[in-house]
Design a protein around this motif. Structure first.
Motif, PDB file in Angstrom:
ATOM      1  N   UNK A  90      57.659  80.153 -41.223  1.00  0.00           N
ATOM      2  CA  UNK A  90      57.581  79.386 -42.461  1.00  0.00           C
ATOM      3  C   UNK A  90      57.117  77.970 -42.186  1.00  0.00           C
ATOM      4  N   UNK A  91      57.603  77.044 -42.977  1.00  0.00           N
ATOM      5  CA  UNK A  91      57.257  75.642 -42.793  1.00  0.00           C
ATOM      6  C   UNK A  91      57.941  75.079 -41.543  1.00  0.00           C
ATOM      7  N   UNK A  92      57.297  74.103 -40.928  1.00  0.00           N
ATOM      8  CA  UNK A  92      57.920  73.395 -39.812  1.00  0.00           C
ATOM      9  C   UNK A  92      59.123  72.617 -40.339  1.00  0.00           C
ATOM     10  N   UNK A  93      60.305  72.782 -39.742  1.00  0.00           N
ATOM     11  CA  UNK A  93      61.471  72.025 -40.220  1.00  0.00           C
ATOM     12  C   UNK A  93      61.245  70.521 -40.061  1.00  0.00           C
ATOM     13  N   UNK A  94      61.466  69.794 -41.133  1.00  0.00           N
ATOM     14  CA  UNK A  94      61.300  68.344 -41.122  1.00  0.00           C
ATOM     15  C   UNK A  94      62.421  67.701 -41.914  1.00  0.00           C
ATOM     16  N   UNK A  95      62.770  66.495 -41.539  1.00  0.00           N
ATOM     17  CA  UNK A  95      63.782  65.756 -42.274  1.00  0.00           C
ATOM     18  C   UNK A  95      64.357  64.651 -41.418  1.00  0.00           C
ATOM     19  N   UNK A  96      65.005  63.669 -42.022  1.00  0.00           N
ATOM     20  CA  UNK A  96      65.539  62.537 -41.265  1.00  0.00           C
ATOM     21  C   UNK A  96      66.655  62.915 -40.295  1.00  0.00           C
ATOM     22  N   UNK A  97      67.322  64.043 -40.516  1.00  0.00           N
ATOM     23  CA  UNK A  97      68.401  64.474 -39.631  1.00  0.00           C
ATOM     24  C   UNK A  97      67.940  65.574 -38.677  1.00  0.00           C
ATOM     25  N   UNK A  98      66.618  65.759 -38.541  1.00  0.00           N
ATOM     26  CA  UNK A  98      66.044  66.764 -37.648  1.00  0.00           C
ATOM     27  C   UNK A  98      65.189  66.059 -36.603  1.00  0.00           C
ATOM     28  N   UNK A  99      65.519  66.240 -35.335  1.00  0.00           N
ATOM     29  CA  UNK A  99      64.730  65.677 -34.239  1.00  0.00           C
ATOM     30  C   UNK A  99      64.240  66.804 -33.340  1.00  0.00           C
ATOM     31  N   UNK A 100      63.094  66.565 -32.712  1.00  0.00           N
ATOM     32  CA  UNK A 100      62.544  67.539 -31.770  1.00  0.00           C
ATOM     33  C   UNK A 100      62.915  67.141 -30.341  1.00  0.00           C
ATOM     34  N   UNK A 101      63.414  68.106 -29.574  1.00  0.00           N
ATOM     35  CA  UNK A 101      63.628  67.910 -28.142  1.00  0.00           C
ATOM     36  C   UNK A 101      62.359  68.307 -27.405  1.00  0.00           C
ATOM     37  N   UNK A 102      61.875  67.434 -26.546  1.00  0.00           N
ATOM     38  CA  UNK A 102      60.731  67.777 -25.700  1.00  0.00           C
ATOM     39  C   UNK A 102      60.903  67.116 -24.335  1.00  0.00           C
ATOM     40  N   UNK A 103      60.094  67.537 -23.384  1.00  0.00           N
ATOM     41  CA  UNK A 103      60.118  67.023 -22.013  1.00  0.00           C
ATOM     42  C   UNK A 103      61.527  67.049 -21.424  1.00  0.00           C
TER      43      UNK A 103
END
Length: 207
Positions: A90-103
């Motif tokens: 579906x849509x990429x989850x987005x929002x002020x309380x959603x962060x992406x973990x990377x590296x």
């Protein structure tokens, strides 16, 4: 911004950042062979290392890098939203309380037991950071082997779609819900590890 709680002096922050970028180059470029930009032949820094990025960096007793992770706001440029949106059903989850973990990076210069300990402490730090900062969800992109590990940690983690790619190099997207039950869930699987290493929590422009 840097919030150093019980951990390192602010004067050590820049050295911690440099050690993290150097470790990222050793792991993701030298070991895994990813095609990533390298600065001064020492530091892996890409287009997502902006002033909006946050970093959690675990340091050893002598200030050496042990493990680290980058957190990117889902409301701005990030790896899942900009490079791999097709991994989501579906849509990429987005929002002020959603962060992406990377590296998510474990330093190569430690034995397997030390890497496991650093991994567990970094996962714990990610959960503690989320609960303190009001982060309700993490997202991420991972290769299949690492994705399988993440799903087994015990937190509420779900794939966002079927992994895609060639056999042996498939990648998938995931979401991790963080709530007041997450610590207990990680304790049940033996992942939760109260911090014994030094932790730098930073949101600083990249020099």
């Amino acid at each position: 911004m840097i919030n150093v709680s019980a951990r390192v002096q602010p004067s050590c922050q820049k050295e911690a950042m440099r050690a993290m970028f150097a470790a990222r180059k050793q792991v993701f470029v030298d070991l895994l062979g990813w095609d990533l930009p390298v600065l001064e032949d020492r530091f892996e820094i890409d287009q997502f290392d902006t002033p909006d990025a946050r970093y959690l960096i675990l340091l050893g007793a002598e200030g050496q890098h042990r493990a680290s992770a980058r957190l990117l706001p889902s409301t701005g440029p990030h790896i899942l939203g900009d490079l791999y949106p097709h991994l989501c059903d579906g849509e990429v989850p987005r929002g002020p309380a959603i962060l992406e973990i990377s590296r998510f990076c474990l330093d190569r210069d430690q034995d397997s037991a030390s890497r496991l300990s650093a991994r567990n402490q970094l996962v714990t730090a990610l959960v503690d950071h989320a609960l303190r900062e009001g982060i309700g969800c993490y997202t991420g992109v991972a290769e299949l082997g690492w994705l399988a590990q993440i799903l087994r940690f015990g937190w509420h983690c779900e794939p966002l779609g079927e992994p895609k790619g060639d056999i042996g190099s498939k990648i998938g997207a995931l979401s991790i819900r963080i709530d007041n039950e997450t610590r207990a869930s990680l304790k049940c699987t033996g992942i939760y590890a109260p911090l014994s290493l030094q932790l730098v929590e930073s949101r600083e422009p990249v020099a």
